[in-house]
Write a protein that holds these residues in place. Sequence first.
Motif, short mmCIF file in Angstrom:
data_model
loop_
_atom_site.label_atom_id
_atom_site.label_comp_id
_atom_site.label_asym_id
_atom_site.label_seq_id
_atom_site.Cartn_x
_atom_site.Cartn_y
_atom_site.Cartn_z
N HIS A 227 1.17 3.55 -3.32
CA HIS A 227 0.61 4.86 -3.42
C HIS A 227 1.77 5.91 -3.60
O HIS A 227 1.62 6.74 -4.47
CB HIS A 227 0.03 5.21 -2.31
CG HIS A 227 -1.21 4.66 -1.88
ND1 HIS A 227 -2.01 4.41 -0.83
CD2 HIS A 227 -2.07 4.09 -2.94
CE1 HIS A 227 -3.05 3.83 -0.95
NE2 HIS A 227 -3.33 3.66 -2.20
N LYS A 228 3.01 5.81 -3.13
CA LYS A 228 4.22 6.74 -3.30
C LYS A 228 4.44 6.72 -4.87
O LYS A 228 4.66 7.82 -5.48
CB LYS A 228 5.21 6.23 -2.38
CG LYS A 228 6.48 7.30 -2.53
CD LYS A 228 7.46 6.92 -1.57
CE LYS A 228 8.79 7.80 -1.79
NZ LYS A 228 9.75 7.57 -1.02
N SER B 57 -5.86 9.63 -9.96
CA SER B 57 -5.04 10.34 -8.83
C SER B 57 -5.75 11.05 -8.00
O SER B 57 -5.30 11.45 -6.98
CB SER B 57 -3.85 11.13 -9.47
OG SER B 57 -4.64 12.38 -10.14
N LYS C 263 0.94 -0.98 0.03
CA LYS C 263 -0.05 0.04 0.20
C LYS C 263 0.96 1.28 0.16
O LYS C 263 0.80 2.12 -0.92
CB LYS C 263 -0.96 -0.14 1.21
CG LYS C 263 -1.90 1.58 1.52
CD LYS C 263 -2.59 1.19 2.59
CE LYS C 263 -3.52 2.51 2.80
NZ LYS C 263 -4.29 2.33 3.94
N GLN C 264 1.81 1.29 0.73
CA GLN C 264 2.71 2.58 0.86
C GLN C 264 3.50 2.86 -0.17
O GLN C 264 3.53 3.84 -0.83
CB GLN C 264 3.44 2.41 2.29
CG GLN C 264 4.60 3.75 2.43
CD GLN C 264 5.24 3.44 3.77
OE1 GLN C 264 5.38 2.65 4.39
NE2 GLN C 264 5.95 4.53 3.98
N LEU D 64 0.78 7.00 -7.51
CA LEU D 64 0.02 8.23 -7.33
C LEU D 64 1.02 9.44 -7.44
O LEU D 64 0.60 10.50 -8.17
CB LEU D 64 -0.69 8.22 -6.00
CG LEU D 64 -2.00 7.61 -5.62
CD1 LEU D 64 -2.44 7.73 -4.39
CD2 LEU D 64 -3.02 8.04 -6.68
N CYS E 233 -9.73 6.67 -4.86
CA CYS E 233 -9.46 5.19 -4.67
C CYS E 233 -10.12 4.40 -5.70
O CYS E 233 -9.40 3.59 -6.25
CB CYS E 233 -9.90 4.65 -3.24
SG CYS E 233 -9.10 5.53 -1.83
#
Length: 91
Positions: A62-63, A77, A58-59, A66, A80
């Motif tokens: 997303h980094k 962007s 997830k981290q 996104l 969700c």
Amino acid sequence: MKKLAILIATLLAAAPLAQGKILKAYNGDIDFDHSLHMGLFPCKDCHEGAPRPFGINKQSGHKLCLGCHKKVGKGPSVHCSECHKLNSDDR
């Protein structure tokens, strides 16, 4: 001739990586089109070192994802559901 053989071997090794990939997520899986991204961006934008599969959580997702989408101003962007679309009923 040797350089050509190395280039062909590299391309053949990378061919399976060009396919789509389903990234599992609790709030809806993500259908990631690697082929599309390969055509738009250099490998080094996502891969450190030689291009190879790597884990995304997830981290990091997303980094990386996104962050890039916001930087280029295209693609999902905002919400969700722009990425998290698939569930077990869609397969």
